[in-house]
Design a protein around this motif. Structure first.
Motif: not given
Ligand code: ATP
Length: 600
Positions: A335-340, A344-345
Motif C-alpha cells: 500500500d505504501a508503495r502505491l501511495r508513493d 509521485r504522479k
C-alpha cells in the motif's frame, strides 16, 4: 603528533611541520620527537631540510626498509616479517578500502605498516609513526584486556610516558579496526582530565603498535588503595544505600577485592538483599531481570546480549498492552508503495502544470506565437491586407497549385507528408494554415473535408503521443533559460511539430513549433520588414493558445467536442473568406490565415 598535519594529503605532499606549533606541554614533547622523525626521514633519503619537509618518495622508503633495525623494544623483526611487510607495501599500497588512494600510499610512505593503513587509515591520518628506538622502556606498570602498559622515557624530550602495547591476534583486521576506533576517539579528545594520546610507535616492518600517552601517576584503584584518600560521607552513604537494597558483598568478595581500606565501605553489619521485596509489585519477569542486572558482584550481572534474551521481553505481561498502542489505518508495504507512486504522479502533474504556466509566461515575455483566430482581429487583418493587397503575399507570390505556407518568421513552411512519426503540436496549439486560394468558394467544400480528415488524424496522433509529452514537459519547461529567442527544445517528445499532411498536395515538413514558439516578436514588429507579414491574417492573443496539461486529449466525448469545434472554426473561416471575397473588389489572393484548433 599534532604537529604533523594536513588532511587530504596526497602522495608527495605529506608535510611535516616541525615548528609553529601550539606549545602545550605534550605537543612540545611531540613536536620535538617529530622533528627527530623528520630528520631521520630526511637522513634516510629525503635530502630536505628546513621547517617543512616532505616525506621521501616510496622509492626512497623502499631503500630504507632494509636499513631499519627492529622497531620493537626487545626484538628485531624476523626476516619473514620484513619480507611480508615489503610485499605488503608493494601489493597493498593504494589499493585498499575507502580511504583515498593517495593518502593510503602517503601513509605507507610515511612509515605505517600496510596492515594498519589497510583498515585504519583514518586513525593514523596526518601522523607519522614514532620510532621505537626513540624510547627507553623502563618497566611494566599495568595490564589491560588487550594491552600491556609500560613506563618509558621519551629520549627526544627526556620525559616519562606510558606506552601501551596493543596485542593483535595475527593482525586480525577486526582487532585492528577495534583499536583504530579507540585511537580515533582519543585523538579527538582534548581535555585536561582525559589522558592525551600523543602518538603511535610502529614501523612498516613492525607487527606491533604502541600508543604513547602522557604518564599518569595514579589510577583510581591505586588512589582508592592509598591511606590518605578519604571518601566523602556522601560517597560512603551512597555505597550503603546500594548495599541496603542489593545486599552487601560477601566476605569472600571483600577478601577477593583486596581493597586495603574496604573497611571504609564495608558495613559493620552485612545487609541482606531486599530487592525482590522492595519491588514486589513488579511483574515477575521484570523482577527476575532486575535481579540479574543489579547483582552486587559484577561477574553475576551478565551481558547486554544475555539480558536481551530475558523472558521479560517476551513473556506476559508484555512491556505494554498492545491495546494501548496507537491505532493506524491498515497499511502494508505494498500500500505504501502505491501511495508513493500516487504522490509521485501528483507531484509530476503539479510540476507540469507549473511548467506549462511558466512556458506561457515565457512565451509572453519573449513575445512569440503571434497567431490569432479572433474574429475581430481576423477581420481587421483581412481588411488590412485587402486594403494593401500586397503583391508579396505568399499566396499571390506562389500562386498556382504549389502552395508554400509562410510562417510568422517569414520562412517557408512546407507542409509535411511524413508526419506519421511526428507529434502534433501539443504545446502552443496548432497553426492550421489555410491559404486564400484554398478558401475560395469553389474549393471550400473539398478543403473543409480535407481539413476535417486532417483534424481526425491529428487528434489520434495527439492522443497517442500525449504521454510522451507529459513526460517530457517538466524537463523542458525551464523558463529561466527561455526568455530569449534562442531557446532550444531538445526533447523531441515535447517539441511538437505541426506536420501538415496533405495527401500529396505538398511535401516536406516544417517544425512549426520552432517558429511559433521561438521567434521573437521584435522580428515581426515592423510589418514592412517582414516578407510574410502581409500574409499573416492576424496574431493570436494569449488567451487563445492551448496549454495542455496531462493527457493532451481529454477522454471520451471531449474529443468529439474538440473535433466539432475545429470544424466549426473551419466553417467560420470559409464563411468569412467568402463574405470578404464578395465584399471586396479585390480578387487577389488572401494570405495565409492561421487558426487555433480550439480557438474561440
Ligand atoms: N597513561 C598512563 N599512565 C600511567 N599508567 C597508565 C596509563 N595508562 C594505563 N596505565 C596503567 O595501565 C593499566 C592498564 O591500562 P589499560 O588502559 O591497558 O587497561 P584498562 O583500560 O584498564 O583496560 P582495557 O584494556 O580493558 O581497556 C591501568 O590500570 C593503569 O594502571
Amino acid at each position: 603528533m599534532g604537529c604533523i598535519c594536513s588532511k587530504g594529503i596526497l602522495l608527495g605532499h605529506y608535510k611535516i611541520k616541525g615548528r609553529g606549533l601550539k606549545r602545550s606541554k605534550s605537543s612540545k614533547r611531540f613536536a620535538a620527537s617529530s622533528r627527530r622523525d623528520e630528520l631521520a626521514v630526511t637522513a634516510d633519503g629525503g635530502g630536505h631540510d628546513g621547517a617543512d619537509r616532505l616525506i621521501p618518495s616510496p622509492h626512497e622508503i623502499e631503500n630504507e626498509v632494509g636499513d631499519r633495525k627492529g622497531d620493537d623494544f626487545n626484538e628485531k623483526p624476523s626476516k619473514s616479517l620484513q619480507r611480508r611487510a615489503t610485499m605488503d607495501v608493494q601489493l597493498k599500497v593504494g589499493k585498499v578500502g575507502s580511504f583515498p588512494l593517495g593518502e593510503k600510499a602517503a601513509q605507507v610512505v610515511a612509515g605505517w605498516p600496510s596492515w594498519l593503513t589497510a583498515v585504519a587509515g583514518e586513525a593514523i591520518n596526518g601522523w607519522v609513526p614514532r620510532r621505537a628506538d626513540s624510547f627507553e622502556k623502563l618497566e611494566k606498570i599495568g595490564q589491560g584486556t588487550y594491552s600491556s602498559v609500560y613506563r618509558a622515557r621519551d629520549l627526544e624530550t627526556n620525559t616519562i610516558v606510558a606506552l601501551k602495547k596493543v596485542r593483535f591476534a595475527n593482525m586480525d583486521p577486526e582487532s585492528v579496526r577495534f583499536m583504530a576506533r579507540e585511537i580515533i576517539i582519543l585523538r579527538k579528545l582534548d581535555h585536561p582530565n582525559v589522558m592525551k594520546l600523543e602518538g603511535l610507535i610502529t614501523s612498516r616492518v613492525s607487527g606491533s603498535l604502541y600508543l604513547v600517552f602522557e604518564y599518569m601517576d595514579h589510577d583510581l584503584a591505586g588512589l582508592a588503595a592509598t591511606h590518605r584518600i578519604k571518601f566523602t560521607e556522601s560517597q560512603v552513604e551512597q555505597m550503603h544505600k546500594i548495599f541496603k537494597l542489593c545486599g552487601s558483598p560477601s566476605e569472600e568478595y571483600w577478601k577477593k577485592s583486596k581493597l586495603p581500606h574496604a573497611t571504609i565501605f564495608k558495613p559493620q553489619q552485612p545487609y541482606k538483599r531486599c530487592l525482590l521485596e522492595t519491588f514486589k509489585d513488579f511483574p515477575s519477569s521484570a523482577l527476575a531481570l532486575l535481579d540479574v542486572l543489579l547483582a552486587v558482584e559484577p561477574e553475576c550481572r551478565g551481558t547486554a546480549s544475555s539480558a536481551l534474551l530475558n523472558d521479560f521481553f517476551t513473556s506476559n505481561p508484555l512491556p505494554c498492552d498492545p491495546s494501548s498502542l496507537p491505532k493506524y489505518p491498515s497499511s502494508k508495504e505494498f500500500d505504501a508503495r502505491l501511495r508513493d507512486e500516487e504522490a509521485r504522479k501528483r507531484k509530476a502533474t503539479a510540476g507540469k502544470v507549473r511548467g506549462l504556466e511558466s512556458i506561457k509566461k515565457c512565451s509572453k515575455e519573449s513575445k512569440v506565437v503571434p497567431m490569432s483566430h479572433d474574429n475581430a482581429d481576423f477581420k481587421a487583418s483581412i481588411q488590412e491586407r485587402q486594403g494593401q493587397s500586397n503583391p508579396r503575399s505568399t499566396s499571390e507570390k506562389l500562386g498556382g497549385t504549389t502552395q508554400n505556407n509562410v510562417t510568422p518568421s517569414g520562412q517557408s513552411a512546407e507542409p509535411s507528408l511524413n508526419g506519421s512519426s511526428q507529434i502534433g503540436n501539443a504545446n502552443e496549439g496548432e497553426a492550421l494554415t489555410v491559404t486564400g486560394r484554398e478558401l475560395d468558394s469553389s474549393s471550400g467544400g473539398a478543403e473543409l473535408t480535407r481539413q476535417r480528415s486532417f483534424m481526425h488524424r491529428r487528434a489520434s496522433r495527439l492522443s497517442r503521443f500525449s504521454n510522451s509529452v507529459a513526460v517530457g514537459a517538466d524537463s523542458l519547461l525551464d523558463c529561466s533559460r527561455e526568455t530569449g529567442a534562442n531557446v532550444e527544445w531538445r526533447d523531441e517528445a515535447f517539441v511538437a511539430r505541426c506536420n501538415y499532411q496533405d495527401g500529396g498536395e505538398s511535401s516536406g515538413k516544417h517544425d512549426w513549433s520552432h517558429h511559433l514558439l521561438h521567434k521573437p516578436m521584435s522580428l515581426f514588429k515592423k510589418a514592412g520588414e517582414h516578407p510574410g507579414r502581409e500574409s499573416i491574417a492576424s496574431y493570436s492573443p494569449k488567451k487563445s493558445r492551448i496549454h495542455y496539461s496531462g493527457p493532451l486529449l481529454p477522454a471520451g466525448g471531449n474529443l468529439d467536442e474538440m473535433l466539432k469545434e475545429h470544424e466549426r472554426q473551419i466553417q467560420n473561416a470559409v464563411r468569412k473568406a467568402r463574405l470578404d471575397k464578395v465584399k471586396t473588389t479585390n480578387h487577389g489572393q488572401v494570405g495565409a490565415l492561421f487558426y487555433w484548433p480550439n480557438g474561440r
